[in-house]
Write a protein that holds these residues in place. Structure first.
Motif, PDB file in Angstrom:
ATOM      1  N   GLU A 269       0.827  -1.211   0.000  1.00 16.18           N
ATOM      2  CA  GLU A 269       0.000   0.000   0.000  1.00 16.18           C
ATOM      3  C   GLU A 269       0.859   1.257   0.000  1.00 16.18           C
ATOM      4  O   GLU A 269       0.557   2.230  -0.700  1.00 16.18           O
ATOM      5  CB  GLU A 269      -0.954  -0.011   1.192  1.00 16.18           C
ATOM      6  N   LYS A 270       1.921   1.274   0.795  1.00 17.65           N
ATOM      7  CA  LYS A 270       2.809   2.441   0.854  1.00 17.65           C
ATOM      8  C   LYS A 270       3.490   2.658  -0.495  1.00 17.65           C
ATOM      9  O   LYS A 270       3.575   3.790  -0.988  1.00 17.65           O
ATOM     10  CB  LYS A 270       3.852   2.259   1.967  1.00 17.65           C
ATOM     11  N   ASN A 271       3.976   1.569  -1.111  1.00 18.97           N
ATOM     12  CA  ASN A 271       4.613   1.694  -2.427  1.00 18.97           C
ATOM     13  C   ASN A 271       3.617   2.171  -3.483  1.00 18.97           C
ATOM     14  O   ASN A 271       3.963   2.984  -4.351  1.00 18.97           O
ATOM     15  CB  ASN A 271       5.256   0.373  -2.844  1.00 18.97           C
ATOM     16  N   ALA A 272       2.384   1.697  -3.417  1.00 19.63           N
ATOM     17  CA  ALA A 272       1.351   2.131  -4.356  1.00 19.63           C
ATOM     18  C   ALA A 272       1.056   3.623  -4.177  1.00 19.63           C
ATOM     19  O   ALA A 272       0.896   4.351  -5.166  1.00 19.63           O
ATOM     20  CB  ALA A 272       0.084   1.306  -4.175  1.00 19.63           C
ATOM     21  N   ALA A 273       0.998   4.080  -2.932  1.00 19.95           N
ATOM     22  CA  ALA A 273       0.749   5.502  -2.675  1.00 19.95           C
ATOM     23  C   ALA A 273       1.901   6.361  -3.195  1.00 19.95           C
ATOM     24  O   ALA A 273       1.679   7.426  -3.783  1.00 19.95           O
ATOM     25  CB  ALA A 273       0.546   5.743  -1.178  1.00 19.95           C
ATOM     26  N   ARG A 274       3.133   5.888  -3.000  1.00 19.65           N
ATOM     27  CA  ARG A 274       4.289   6.625  -3.517  1.00 19.65           C
ATOM     28  C   ARG A 274       4.231   6.734  -5.030  1.00 19.65           C
ATOM     29  O   ARG A 274       4.474   7.788  -5.611  1.00 19.65           O
ATOM     30  CB  ARG A 274       5.589   5.924  -3.115  1.00 19.65           C
ATOM     31  N   TYR A 275       3.926   5.601  -5.685  1.00 23.42           N
ATOM     32  CA  TYR A 275       3.886   5.602  -7.142  1.00 23.42           C
ATOM     33  C   TYR A 275       2.754   6.493  -7.650  1.00 23.42           C
ATOM     34  O   TYR A 275       2.946   7.259  -8.599  1.00 23.42           O
ATOM     35  CB  TYR A 275       3.734   4.182  -7.707  1.00 23.42           C
ATOM     36  N   ALA A 276       1.594   6.424  -7.009  1.00 25.68           N
ATOM     37  CA  ALA A 276       0.471   7.268  -7.424  1.00 25.68           C
ATOM     38  C   ALA A 276       0.849   8.741  -7.322  1.00 25.68           C
ATOM     39  O   ALA A 276       0.536   9.542  -8.219  1.00 25.68           O
ATOM     40  CB  ALA A 276      -0.764   6.964  -6.579  1.00 25.68           C
ATOM     41  N   TRP A 277       1.545   9.109  -6.259  1.00 28.58           N
ATOM     42  CA  TRP A 277       1.979  10.493  -6.089  1.00 28.58           C
ATOM     43  C   TRP A 277       2.967  10.876  -7.194  1.00 28.58           C
ATOM     44  O   TRP A 277       2.833  11.924  -7.821  1.00 28.58           O
ATOM     45  CB  TRP A 277       2.614  10.659  -4.707  1.00 28.58           C
ATOM     46  N   LEU A 278       3.949  10.026  -7.420  1.00 29.83           N
ATOM     47  CA  LEU A 278       4.957  10.298  -8.450  1.00 29.83           C
ATOM     48  C   LEU A 278       4.320  10.359  -9.834  1.00 29.83           C
ATOM     49  O   LEU A 278       4.649  11.225 -10.652  1.00 29.83           O
ATOM     50  CB  LEU A 278       6.039   9.214  -8.419  1.00 29.83           C
ATOM     51  N   ARG A 279       3.389   9.469 -10.097  1.00 26.19           N
ATOM     52  CA  ARG A 279       2.736   9.389 -11.403  1.00 26.19           C
ATOM     53  C   ARG A 279       1.980  10.670 -11.738  1.00 26.19           C
ATOM     54  O   ARG A 279       1.859  11.046 -12.895  1.00 26.19           O
ATOM     55  CB  ARG A 279       1.768   8.200 -11.381  1.00 26.19           C
ATOM     56  N   GLU A 280       1.472  11.345 -10.729  1.00 22.11           N
ATOM     57  CA  GLU A 280       0.666  12.550 -10.950  1.00 22.11           C
ATOM     58  C   GLU A 280       1.467  13.849 -10.881  1.00 22.11           C
ATOM     59  O   GLU A 280       0.890  14.930 -10.951  1.00 22.11           O
ATOM     60  CB  GLU A 280      -0.488  12.596  -9.932  1.00 22.11           C
ATOM     61  N   ARG A 281       2.783  13.764 -10.750  1.00 19.29           N
ATOM     62  CA  ARG A 281       3.601  14.975 -10.680  1.00 19.29           C
ATOM     63  C   ARG A 281       3.466  15.786 -11.957  1.00 19.29           C
ATOM     64  O   ARG A 281       3.345  15.249 -13.056  1.00 19.29           O
ATOM     65  CB  ARG A 281       5.078  14.616 -10.464  1.00 19.29           C
ATOM     66  N   ASP A 282       3.481  17.093 -11.809  1.00 19.75           N
ATOM     67  CA  ASP A 282       3.419  18.014 -12.941  1.00 19.75           C
ATOM     68  C   ASP A 282       4.711  17.904 -13.744  1.00 19.75           C
ATOM     69  O   ASP A 282       5.800  17.816 -13.177  1.00 19.75           O
ATOM     70  CB  ASP A 282       3.250  19.443 -12.399  1.00 19.75           C
ATOM     71  N   LEU A 283       4.598  17.920 -15.044  1.00 16.54           N
ATOM     72  CA  LEU A 283       5.781  17.824 -15.900  1.00 16.54           C
ATOM     73  C   LEU A 283       6.738  18.994 -15.691  1.00 16.54           C
ATOM     74  O   LEU A 283       7.926  18.885 -15.970  1.00 16.54           O
ATOM     75  CB  LEU A 283       5.371  17.725 -17.372  1.00 16.54           C
ATOM     76  N   ASP A 284       6.243  20.104 -15.187  1.00 18.79           N
ATOM     77  CA  ASP A 284       7.100  21.268 -14.943  1.00 18.79           C
ATOM     78  C   ASP A 284       7.912  21.151 -13.654  1.00 18.79           C
ATOM     79  O   ASP A 284       8.704  22.040 -13.343  1.00 18.79           O
ATOM     80  CB  ASP A 284       6.265  22.551 -14.898  1.00 18.79           C
ATOM     81  N   THR A 285       7.734  20.073 -12.910  1.00 12.90           N
ATOM     82  CA  THR A 285       8.471  19.886 -11.661  1.00 12.90           C
ATOM     83  C   THR A 285       9.973  19.955 -11.897  1.00 12.90           C
ATOM     84  O   THR A 285      10.721  20.445 -11.056  1.00 12.90           O
ATOM     85  CB  THR A 285       8.103  18.542 -10.998  1.00 12.90           C
ATOM     86  N   VAL A 286      10.427  19.503 -13.059  1.00  3.74           N
ATOM     87  CA  VAL A 286      11.860  19.539 -13.361  1.00  3.74           C
ATOM     88  C   VAL A 286      12.385  20.973 -13.333  1.00  3.74           C
ATOM     89  O   VAL A 286      13.523  21.214 -12.954  1.00  3.74           O
ATOM     90  CB  VAL A 286      12.179  18.843 -14.708  1.00  3.74           C
ATOM     91  N   HIS A 287      11.564  21.911 -13.698  1.00  2.00           N
ATOM     92  CA  HIS A 287      11.981  23.326 -13.704  1.00  2.00           C
ATOM     93  C   HIS A 287      11.732  24.005 -12.366  1.00  2.00           C
ATOM     94  O   HIS A 287      12.430  24.942 -12.006  1.00  2.00           O
ATOM     95  CB  HIS A 287      11.248  24.091 -14.811  1.00  2.00           C
ATOM     96  N   GLN A 288      10.727  23.521 -11.637  1.00  2.27           N
ATOM     97  CA  GLN A 288      10.356  24.131 -10.368  1.00  2.27           C
ATOM     98  C   GLN A 288      11.134  23.546  -9.196  1.00  2.27           C
ATOM     99  O   GLN A 288      11.175  24.132  -8.123  1.00  2.27           O
ATOM    100  CB  GLN A 288       8.855  23.923 -10.110  1.00  2.27           C
ATOM    101  N   GLY A 289      11.724  22.381  -9.396  1.00  6.43           N
ATOM    102  CA  GLY A 289      12.416  21.685  -8.322  1.00  6.43           C
ATOM    103  C   GLY A 289      11.493  20.695  -7.652  1.00  6.43           C
ATOM    104  O   GLY A 289      10.291  20.864  -7.643  1.00  6.43           O
TER     105      GLY A 289
END
Length: 107
Positions: free
Chosen positions: A47-67
């Motif tokens: 469950e914890k790994n699934a929650a981590r992946y769900a969070w990562l999967r939904e990250r904004d593509l601009d995160t690379v520029h925003q940090g």
């Protein structure tokens, strides 16, 4: 390895030796066999790994520029999310399993 993962691994080794049904442990006021504890630990880890992946999967593509934390693929140097991330992971896992002598199994 987290403490939770270590405990699950320890109990899994007991399971291999046939020891899980021999003792009961009191967990949150409930008597559980070691096998039941191991199963609940595995479920919590999943469950914890699934929650981590769900969070990562939904990250904004601009995160690379925003940090911040994001998923990317090299050598293309692209940021991935959503279905693109799912497909990239599935492809990498398939490649890893097909090129591993034991089929990707750790045991």
């Amino acid at each position: 390895m987290t403490l939770l993962e270590a405990a699950a691994e320890f109990l899994a080794k007991d399971e291999e030796r046939g020891l899980l049904g021999l003792h009961r442990l009191r967990v949150d006021g409930e008597l559980l066999t070691r096998g039941e504890v191991a199963g609940r630990l595995r479920q919590q880890i999943t469950e914890k790994n699934a929650a981590r992946y769900a969070w990562l999967r939904e990250r904004d593509l601009d995160t690379v520029h925003q940090g911040g934390v994001f998923a990317g693929m090299t050598p293309k140097n692209v940021v991935l999310n959503g279905i693109d991330l799912d497909q990239a992971i599935d492809a990498a896992m398939t490649t890893a399993v097909s090129t591993t002598p034991n089929g990707g199994q750790n045991r």
